[in-house]
Write a protein that holds these residues in place. Sequence first.
Motif, mmCIF file in Angstrom:
data_model
loop_
_atom_site.group_PDB
_atom_site.id
_atom_site.type_symbol
_atom_site.label_atom_id
_atom_site.label_comp_id
_atom_site.label_asym_id
_atom_site.label_seq_id
_atom_site.Cartn_x
_atom_site.Cartn_y
_atom_site.Cartn_z
ATOM 1 N N ILE A 110 0.846 -1.192 0.000
ATOM 2 C CA ILE A 110 0.000 0.000 0.000
ATOM 3 C C ILE A 110 0.882 1.243 0.000
ATOM 4 O O ILE A 110 1.638 1.490 0.944
ATOM 5 C CB ILE A 110 -0.947 -0.008 1.212
ATOM 6 N N SER A 111 0.779 2.020 -1.050
ATOM 7 C CA SER A 111 1.603 3.226 -1.156
ATOM 8 C C SER A 111 0.917 4.440 -0.548
ATOM 9 O O SER A 111 1.581 5.425 -0.205
ATOM 10 C CB SER A 111 1.929 3.505 -2.627
ATOM 11 N N ALA A 112 -0.392 4.389 -0.400
ATOM 12 C CA ALA A 112 -1.132 5.500 0.199
ATOM 13 C C ALA A 112 -0.819 5.577 1.690
ATOM 14 O O ALA A 112 -0.525 4.563 2.330
ATOM 15 C CB ALA A 112 -2.629 5.316 -0.010
ATOM 16 N N PRO A 113 -0.890 6.769 2.279
ATOM 17 C CA PRO A 113 -0.671 6.874 3.724
ATOM 18 C C PRO A 113 -1.804 6.216 4.509
ATOM 19 O O PRO A 113 -2.977 6.333 4.134
ATOM 20 C CB PRO A 113 -0.641 8.389 3.966
ATOM 21 N N VAL A 114 -1.432 5.528 5.564
ATOM 22 C CA VAL A 114 -2.405 4.834 6.415
ATOM 23 C C VAL A 114 -2.320 5.406 7.823
ATOM 24 O O VAL A 114 -1.235 5.456 8.417
ATOM 25 C CB VAL A 114 -2.159 3.318 6.441
ATOM 26 N N THR A 115 -3.446 5.846 8.344
ATOM 27 C CA THR A 115 -3.524 6.356 9.708
ATOM 28 C C THR A 115 -4.199 5.312 10.585
ATOM 29 O O THR A 115 -5.349 4.932 10.336
ATOM 30 C CB THR A 115 -4.332 7.671 9.758
ATOM 31 N N PHE A 116 -3.475 4.850 11.590
ATOM 32 C CA PHE A 116 -4.024 3.891 12.542
ATOM 33 C C PHE A 116 -4.552 4.647 13.763
ATOM 34 O O PHE A 116 -3.848 5.489 14.325
ATOM 35 C CB PHE A 116 -2.960 2.887 12.984
ATOM 36 N N ILE A 117 -5.775 4.328 14.165
ATOM 37 C CA ILE A 117 -6.370 4.911 15.366
ATOM 38 C C ILE A 117 -6.930 3.769 16.202
ATOM 39 O O ILE A 117 -7.719 2.954 15.707
ATOM 40 C CB ILE A 117 -7.491 5.911 15.020
ATOM 41 N N HIS A 118 -6.521 3.730 17.472
ATOM 42 C CA HIS A 118 -6.951 2.634 18.340
ATOM 43 C C HIS A 118 -7.162 3.170 19.745
ATOM 44 O O HIS A 118 -6.380 3.990 20.236
ATOM 45 C CB HIS A 118 -5.892 1.528 18.361
ATOM 46 N N GLY A 119 -8.226 2.727 20.381
ATOM 47 C CA GLY A 119 -8.469 3.099 21.763
ATOM 48 C C GLY A 119 -7.705 2.216 22.720
ATOM 49 O O GLY A 119 -7.668 0.987 22.538
ATOM 50 N N ASP A 120 -7.084 2.810 23.733
ATOM 51 C CA ASP A 120 -6.301 1.980 24.647
ATOM 52 C C ASP A 120 -7.187 1.131 25.559
ATOM 53 O O ASP A 120 -6.692 0.241 26.252
ATOM 54 C CB ASP A 120 -5.317 2.830 25.467
ATOM 55 N N GLY A 121 -8.509 1.379 25.537
ATOM 56 C CA GLY A 121 -9.436 0.554 26.284
ATOM 57 C C GLY A 121 -10.225 -0.407 25.412
ATOM 58 O O GLY A 121 -11.207 -1.011 25.868
#
Length: 276
Positions: free
Chosen positions: A218-229
């Motif tokens: 994947i050449s597109a930028p990937v933003t990971f978002i995750h809740g610590d809970g």
Amino acid sequence: MPFSTSDGVRLWTATTGTTTSAPPVVILHGGPGLWDDYAVLADMLDDLTVVHRFDQRGCGRSGPSDEQTMARLAQDIDELREYWGHQRILVIGHSFGATLALTYAASYPDHAAGVVYLGGVGIGDWHTPYYAEVARRMTPAQRDRLEALTGSSRTWDEEIEFRVLSWFTSHADRSMALTWAGEEAAVDLPINFHANRALAGEMNVWPDEYVAGFAATISAPVTFIHGDGDPRPVSAVRDLAAHIPHHTFHLLPSAGHSPWREQPELLREVLRATLR
């Protein structure tokens, strides 16, 4: 506004916002087998660009479909992109939709402007710690009741109870978890268990090397978002992120699987920064 795919499946869609110089956004719901309930995410972005939502084939308000594969769902997204008149789109996927978003970006690299991987499961053995944490968040009586409701014919009241017990453990705020799960469960749409079994079955046999391999393309930028809970372990998501050339990672404090519940302003800030 309904849309018909190339194989004749009618998809329910919704659009807000206006086209600007920012990438258009397509939101992919979770499940598999559920429906779009992400107006809250669209509201965070649709003053900046146009935001599209839809129910996946066979799900929610969309028409029935026996064909349930990741490749077909990715093709549906690209057909919608063309129908909406966009060259490239930013795909925001939540939960199962996060995996679908990566699948789309790997399958249609020329048309993916970026990916937001929100509350996904990552790679490796995420199941063991996930189920252990889910069990920890339930009482013995709740576990017994969920087991009794699973796989049985249910009245509508029992269906709501089944959904609440299945979903409340995903919220980090234990004082609000049952209330929020009750709101989510009360949506008068059926869960497509055929789609759930077919798509989960396909993904569950993917070797980690396969997922890491297509993620690395994947050449597109990937933003990971995750809740610590979130009971889904963040370590498995970080392991996946390590294979993606252009990525950023945001761990949201005191947030569960649906961070718009517990950290709406922080999530809004991250999403808007990603779009910009």
